[in-house]
Design a protein around this motif. Structure first.
Motif, PDB file in Angstrom:
ATOM      1  N   LEU A 167      30.495  -5.278   3.504  1.00  0.00           N
ATOM      2  CA  LEU A 167      30.671  -6.713   3.344  1.00  0.00           C
ATOM      3  C   LEU A 167      29.322  -7.411   3.434  1.00  0.00           C
ATOM      4  CD1 LEU A 167      33.920  -7.245   5.455  1.00  0.00           C
ATOM      5  CD2 LEU A 167      33.701  -7.092   2.968  1.00  0.00           C
ATOM      6  N   GLY A 168      29.336  -8.734   3.290  1.00  0.00           N
ATOM      7  CA  GLY A 168      28.094  -9.484   3.252  1.00  0.00           C
ATOM      8  C   GLY A 168      27.660  -9.984   4.606  1.00  0.00           C
ATOM      9  N   GLY A 169      27.145 -11.200   4.630  1.00  0.00           N
ATOM     10  CA  GLY A 169      26.604 -11.750   5.868  1.00  0.00           C
ATOM     11  C   GLY A 169      25.142 -11.407   6.031  1.00  0.00           C
ATOM     12  N   LEU A 170      24.548 -11.915   7.085  1.00  0.00           N
ATOM     13  CA  LEU A 170      23.127 -11.709   7.326  1.00  0.00           C
ATOM     14  C   LEU A 170      22.790 -10.259   7.669  1.00  0.00           C
ATOM     15  CD1 LEU A 170      22.407 -14.989   9.332  1.00  0.00           C
ATOM     16  CD2 LEU A 170      21.886 -14.488   6.934  1.00  0.00           C
ATOM     17  N   GLY A 171      23.771  -9.515   8.105  1.00  0.00           N
ATOM     18  CA  GLY A 171      23.536  -8.101   8.367  1.00  0.00           C
ATOM     19  C   GLY A 171      23.134  -7.326   7.130  1.00  0.00           C
ATOM     20  N   ARG A 172      23.484  -7.858   5.960  1.00  0.00           N
ATOM     21  CA  ARG A 172      23.098  -7.233   4.697  1.00  0.00           C
ATOM     22  C   ARG A 172      21.586  -7.095   4.593  1.00  0.00           C
ATOM     23  NH1 ARG A 172      26.632  -4.604   2.985  1.00  0.00           N
ATOM     24  NH2 ARG A 172      24.945  -3.124   3.102  1.00  0.00           N
ATOM     25  N   TYR A 173      20.865  -8.157   5.006  1.00  0.00           N
ATOM     26  CA  TYR A 173      19.400  -8.108   4.953  1.00  0.00           C
ATOM     27  C   TYR A 173      18.852  -7.043   5.892  1.00  0.00           C
ATOM     28  CZ  TYR A 173      19.653 -12.650   2.595  1.00  0.00           C
ATOM     29  OH  TYR A 173      19.920 -13.671   1.722  1.00  0.00           O
ATOM     30  N   TYR A 183      10.736  -4.193   5.115  1.00  0.00           N
ATOM     31  CA  TYR A 183      10.709  -4.774   6.453  1.00  0.00           C
ATOM     32  C   TYR A 183      10.685  -6.300   6.467  1.00  0.00           C
ATOM     33  CZ  TYR A 183       9.913   0.065   7.720  1.00  0.00           C
ATOM     34  OH  TYR A 183      10.059   1.429   7.859  1.00  0.00           O
ATOM     35  N   PRO A 184      10.051  -6.988   5.507  1.00  0.00           N
ATOM     36  CA  PRO A 184      10.177  -8.442   5.478  1.00  0.00           C
ATOM     37  C   PRO A 184      11.627  -8.896   5.377  1.00  0.00           C
ATOM     38  CG  PRO A 184       8.351  -7.775   4.108  1.00  0.00           C
ATOM     39  CD  PRO A 184       9.056  -6.512   4.519  1.00  0.00           C
ATOM     40  N   ARG A 185      12.433  -8.179   4.588  1.00  0.00           N
ATOM     41  CA  ARG A 185      13.851  -8.532   4.449  1.00  0.00           C
ATOM     42  C   ARG A 185      14.589  -8.288   5.773  1.00  0.00           C
ATOM     43  NH1 ARG A 185      17.734  -9.170   0.362  1.00  0.00           N
ATOM     44  NH2 ARG A 185      15.974  -9.307  -1.065  1.00  0.00           N
ATOM     45  N   ALA A 186      14.323  -7.161   6.413  1.00  0.00           N
ATOM     46  CA  ALA A 186      15.003  -6.847   7.672  1.00  0.00           C
ATOM     47  C   ALA A 186      14.633  -7.845   8.760  1.00  0.00           C
ATOM     48  CB  ALA A 186      14.655  -5.424   8.116  1.00  0.00           C
ATOM     49  N   ILE A 187      13.356  -8.157   8.863  1.00  0.00           N
ATOM     50  CA  ILE A 187      12.915  -9.109   9.897  1.00  0.00           C
ATOM     51  C   ILE A 187      13.426 -10.507   9.576  1.00  0.00           C
ATOM     52  CG2 ILE A 187      10.891 -10.211  10.923  1.00  0.00           C
ATOM     53  CD1 ILE A 187       9.418  -7.564  10.569  1.00  0.00           C
ATOM     54  N   GLY A 188      13.416 -10.876   8.302  1.00  0.00           N
ATOM     55  CA  GLY A 188      13.938 -12.185   7.912  1.00  0.00           C
ATOM     56  C   GLY A 188      15.403 -12.330   8.277  1.00  0.00           C
ATOM     57  N   GLY A 189      16.176 -11.273   8.057  1.00  0.00           N
ATOM     58  CA  GLY A 189      17.586 -11.303   8.436  1.00  0.00           C
ATOM     59  C   GLY A 189      17.769 -11.462   9.931  1.00  0.00           C
ATOM     60  N   ALA A 190      16.952 -10.749  10.712  1.00  0.00           N
ATOM     61  CA  ALA A 190      17.038 -10.859  12.173  1.00  0.00           C
ATOM     62  C   ALA A 190      16.679 -12.264  12.640  1.00  0.00           C
ATOM     63  CB  ALA A 190      16.113  -9.830  12.820  1.00  0.00           C
TER      64      ALA A 190
END
Length: 223
Positions: A167-173, A183-190
């Motif tokens: 599913l979606g949500g910010l966890g997707r990043y 890593y920019p995407r992962a940190i941005g999501g966090a």
């Protein structure tokens, strides 16, 4: 810091099905539905147990469950039992996470009201429901809202697990970013999850200021 600039400064991350606005909305839907269901389940039960004194063991079990609940493990179990394709695999563990703090705080809030205030209300001829709704709940409201705020922050922070079941949500990043070493995407999501949790905390502080009586909150002006 450069990673955050790379993520938030990229116009492609602000539009489309994987854009930040849509992911934030999806995250809010998961968290909002879970919190709503938890409130519907836990608040009436907490009010009843606190008012009648019956079933207090449920509160103890709920408090212990809150410390031991493995949200991701429960998510995997629900997925194995129900499959994917619906919100149920996400909502069930999030509701289970949110119920304990709401139930415990609602119960403690009602139980902690000064017995003399309760007796005075009965002495005025009020009945059980009138005492509960007109006297006990307004006094216990700060603690009840605290339980909701705690649950809301936990749910917002944990709703990232929705990404584990497609599913979606910010966890997707976070999930996709780690999987592809973006890593920019992962940190941005966090960062977005943390910012959303802070926004929820601020919202509940505002709700408490608006809904709680000044006499109860200690904001009563001295004339």
């Amino acid at each position: 810091m450069n990673w955050l600039v790379d993520f938030f400064g990229n116009a492609a991350n602000w539009s489309g099905p994987d854009g930040i606005p849509l992911r934030v909305l999806e995250h809010l839907v998961f968290a909002g539905l879970s919190l709503l269901l938890a409130v519907v389940l836990a608040v009436p039960l907490g009010l009843w147990i606190g008012h009648t004194g019956k079933g207090a063991v449920l509160v103890v079990l709920s408090a212990n469950a809150a410390r031991a609940l493995p949200t991701l493990g429960l998510l995997v179990l629900v997925v194995l039992l129900m499959g994917v394709g619906t919100l149920a695999p996400v909502l069930i563990p999030l509701v289970a996470l949110a119920v304990p703090p709401i139930l415990v705080n609602t119960y403690e809030g009602i139980r902690g009201v000064d017995p003399e205030l309760r007796d005075a209300a009965y002495g005025m001829g009020l009945r059980g429901r009138q005492v509960l709704g007109g006297v006990l709940v307004p006094v216990a409201l700060p603690l009840i809202l605290l339980g909701m705020r705690t649950a809301a922050i936990q749910v917002v922070a944990t709703a990232t697990v929705a990404a584990y079941v497609g599913l979606g949500g910010l966890g997707r990043y976070i999930i996709d970013g780690l999987a592809t070493k973006d890593y920019p995407r992962a940190i941005g999501g966090a960062v977005l999850v943390a910012a959303l949790a802070l926004a929820v905390q601020g919202l509940f502080a505002l709700v408490q200021r608006v809904t709680v009586s000044p006499g109860v909150s200690g904001r009563q002006r001295i004339r």
